[in-house]
Design a protein around this motif. Structure first.
Motif, PDB file in Angstrom:
ATOM      1  N   HIS A 131       0.812  -1.230   0.000  1.00  0.00           N
ATOM      2  CA  HIS A 131       0.000   0.000   0.000  1.00  0.00           C
ATOM      3  C   HIS A 131       0.844   1.278   0.000  1.00  0.00           C
ATOM      4  O   HIS A 131       0.335   2.346   0.316  1.00  0.00           O
ATOM      5  N   ARG A 132       2.096   1.172  -0.365  1.00  0.00           N
ATOM      6  CA  ARG A 132       2.993   2.339  -0.328  1.00  0.00           C
ATOM      7  C   ARG A 132       3.101   2.965  -1.717  1.00  0.00           C
ATOM      8  O   ARG A 132       3.538   2.318  -2.661  1.00  0.00           O
ATOM      9  N   HIS A 133       2.738   4.237  -1.795  1.00  0.00           N
ATOM     10  CA  HIS A 133       2.759   4.939  -3.076  1.00  0.00           C
ATOM     11  C   HIS A 133       4.170   5.236  -3.574  1.00  0.00           C
ATOM     12  O   HIS A 133       4.339   5.647  -4.718  1.00  0.00           O
ATOM     13  N   ASP A 134       5.174   5.008  -2.755  1.00  0.00           N
ATOM     14  CA  ASP A 134       6.553   5.128  -3.232  1.00  0.00           C
ATOM     15  C   ASP A 134       7.091   3.775  -3.719  1.00  0.00           C
ATOM     16  O   ASP A 134       8.258   3.667  -4.057  1.00  0.00           O
TER      17      ASP A 134
ATOM     18  N   PRO B  45      -2.600 -10.244   4.568  1.00  0.00           N
ATOM     19  CA  PRO B  45      -3.794  -9.542   4.070  1.00  0.00           C
ATOM     20  C   PRO B  45      -4.912  -9.490   5.105  1.00  0.00           C
ATOM     21  O   PRO B  45      -4.938 -10.279   6.054  1.00  0.00           O
ATOM     22  N   ALA B  46      -5.839  -8.562   4.921  1.00  0.00           N
ATOM     23  CA  ALA B  46      -7.032  -8.488   5.783  1.00  0.00           C
ATOM     24  C   ALA B  46      -7.999  -9.616   5.466  1.00  0.00           C
ATOM     25  O   ALA B  46      -8.774 -10.024   6.314  1.00  0.00           O
ATOM     26  N   TYR B  47      -7.951 -10.099   4.245  1.00  0.00           N
ATOM     27  CA  TYR B  47      -8.781 -11.219   3.823  1.00  0.00           C
ATOM     28  C   TYR B  47      -7.892 -12.456   3.728  1.00  0.00           C
ATOM     29  O   TYR B  47      -7.083 -12.565   2.822  1.00  0.00           O
ATOM     30  N   PRO B  48      -8.030 -13.384   4.691  1.00  0.00           N
ATOM     31  CA  PRO B  48      -7.119 -14.558   4.676  1.00  0.00           C
ATOM     32  C   PRO B  48      -7.337 -15.458   3.458  1.00  0.00           C
ATOM     33  O   PRO B  48      -8.355 -15.461   2.848  1.00  0.00           O
TER      34      PRO B  48
ATOM     35  N   MET C  83      -2.476 -10.741  -1.587  1.00  0.00           N
ATOM     36  CA  MET C  83      -2.771  -9.432  -2.154  1.00  0.00           C
ATOM     37  C   MET C  83      -3.756  -8.707  -1.251  1.00  0.00           C
ATOM     38  O   MET C  83      -4.455  -9.318  -0.452  1.00  0.00           O
ATOM     39  N   SER C  84      -3.799  -7.413  -1.422  1.00  0.00           N
ATOM     40  CA  SER C  84      -4.748  -6.564  -0.723  1.00  0.00           C
ATOM     41  C   SER C  84      -5.209  -5.497  -1.707  1.00  0.00           C
ATOM     42  O   SER C  84      -4.755  -5.464  -2.852  1.00  0.00           O
ATOM     43  N   PHE C  85      -6.080  -4.625  -1.255  1.00  0.00           N
ATOM     44  CA  PHE C  85      -6.546  -3.544  -2.119  1.00  0.00           C
ATOM     45  C   PHE C  85      -6.854  -2.326  -1.268  1.00  0.00           C
ATOM     46  O   PHE C  85      -7.181  -2.441  -0.091  1.00  0.00           O
ATOM     47  N   GLY C  86      -6.710  -1.155  -1.886  1.00  0.00           N
ATOM     48  CA  GLY C  86      -7.026   0.100  -1.226  1.00  0.00           C
ATOM     49  C   GLY C  86      -8.203   0.752  -1.927  1.00  0.00           C
ATOM     50  O   GLY C  86      -8.283   0.749  -3.153  1.00  0.00           O
ATOM     51  N   PHE C  87      -9.105   1.325  -1.150  1.00  0.00           N
ATOM     52  CA  PHE C  87     -10.312   1.913  -1.729  1.00  0.00           C
ATOM     53  C   PHE C  87     -10.820   3.040  -0.854  1.00  0.00           C
ATOM     54  O   PHE C  87     -10.399   3.204   0.291  1.00  0.00           O
ATOM     55  N   TYR C  88     -11.750   3.795  -1.409  1.00  0.00           N
ATOM     56  CA  TYR C  88     -12.465   4.854  -0.695  1.00  0.00           C
ATOM     57  C   TYR C  88     -13.948   4.606  -0.839  1.00  0.00           C
ATOM     58  O   TYR C  88     -14.405   4.088  -1.861  1.00  0.00           O
TER      59      TYR C  88
ATOM     60  N   SER D 138      -8.519   2.296  -5.586  1.00  0.00           N
ATOM     61  CA  SER D 138      -7.379   3.136  -5.946  1.00  0.00           C
ATOM     62  C   SER D 138      -6.128   2.326  -6.233  1.00  0.00           C
ATOM     63  O   SER D 138      -5.286   2.754  -7.017  1.00  0.00           O
ATOM     64  N   GLU D 139      -5.997   1.148  -5.589  1.00  0.00           N
ATOM     65  CA  GLU D 139      -4.794   0.352  -5.783  1.00  0.00           C
ATOM     66  C   GLU D 139      -4.996  -1.079  -5.322  1.00  0.00           C
ATOM     67  O   GLU D 139      -5.893  -1.371  -4.536  1.00  0.00           O
ATOM     68  N   ILE D 140      -4.144  -1.941  -5.852  1.00  0.00           N
ATOM     69  CA  ILE D 140      -3.981  -3.290  -5.329  1.00  0.00           C
ATOM     70  C   ILE D 140      -2.539  -3.387  -4.852  1.00  0.00           C
ATOM     71  O   ILE D 140      -1.672  -2.653  -5.340  1.00  0.00           O
ATOM     72  N   SER D 141      -2.288  -4.256  -3.878  1.00  0.00           N
ATOM     73  CA  SER D 141      -0.946  -4.338  -3.303  1.00  0.00           C
ATOM     74  C   SER D 141      -0.525  -5.765  -3.016  1.00  0.00           C
ATOM     75  O   SER D 141      -1.329  -6.573  -2.545  1.00  0.00           O
ATOM     76  N   THR D 142       0.740  -6.040  -3.263  1.00  0.00           N
ATOM     77  CA  THR D 142       1.341  -7.263  -2.756  1.00  0.00           C
ATOM     78  C   THR D 142       1.575  -7.043  -1.263  1.00  0.00           C
ATOM     79  O   THR D 142       2.021  -5.969  -0.856  1.00  0.00           O
ATOM     80  N   VAL D 143       1.233  -8.030  -0.449  1.00  0.00           N
ATOM     81  CA  VAL D 143       1.368  -7.898   1.001  1.00  0.00           C
ATOM     82  C   VAL D 143       1.794  -9.231   1.627  1.00  0.00           C
ATOM     83  O   VAL D 143       1.599 -10.297   1.043  1.00  0.00           O
TER      84      VAL D 143
END
Length: 138
Positions: A45-48, A135-138, A95-100, A127-132
């Motif tokens: 979830h890091r934009h950098d 995850p919040a969803y097992p 994986m995870s995802f970011g949203f509003y 807004s994004e998907i992320s390798t993590v």
């Protein structure tokens, strides 16, 4: 350039406890965002830590019956090579995802007698998907 593919989210699957509630995703929750937005692929979830994006076609996203499927062309960079290696050896396998939430109609809250409070995501601004790693969803 290597490719990583899989599901960033699975429909109708419960998350871990998110602080007093659990969450699940309804089919179609991401479809509008996929059509309308430039969605990023990130690490943790890091934009950098950008790995790709839909606007330059290094990230492809679509919904099927199971969930939000992605195909990511991993860049030939230090970060990209590290991520590809960590995925290959199984150290990163989630994986995870970011949203509003921009509209109250985009979610539904209920109290399930067995599960407690459950929020169902109906329509989100992805807004994004992320390798993590976790995850919040097992």
């Amino acid at each position: 350039m290597s490719t990583i593919e899989g599901y960033a989210a699975v429909f109708d699957s419960l998350s871990s406890d998110l602080g007093g509630f659990r969450e699940k995703i309804a089919p179609g929750a991401f479809s509008r965002s996929i059509r309308e937005y430039d969605i990023l692929a990130l690490h943790h979830h890091r934009h950098d830590k950008i790995l790709g994006r839909t606007s330059n076609k290094t990230l492809a996203l679509f919904e099927d019956r199971k969930g939000l499927f992605f195909s990511l062309q991993v860049p030939d960079t230090g970060l990209g090579n590290d991520i590809a290696t960590l995925v290959k050896i199984g150290s990163i396998n989630s994986m995870s995802f970011g949203f509003y939430m921009t509209d109250a109609d985009g979610e539904y809250w209920e109290h399930d007698p067995h599960l407690g409070i459950v929020r169902t995501l109906l329509d989100v601004d992805l807004s994004e998907i992320s390798t993590v790693g976790r995850p919040a969803y097992p």
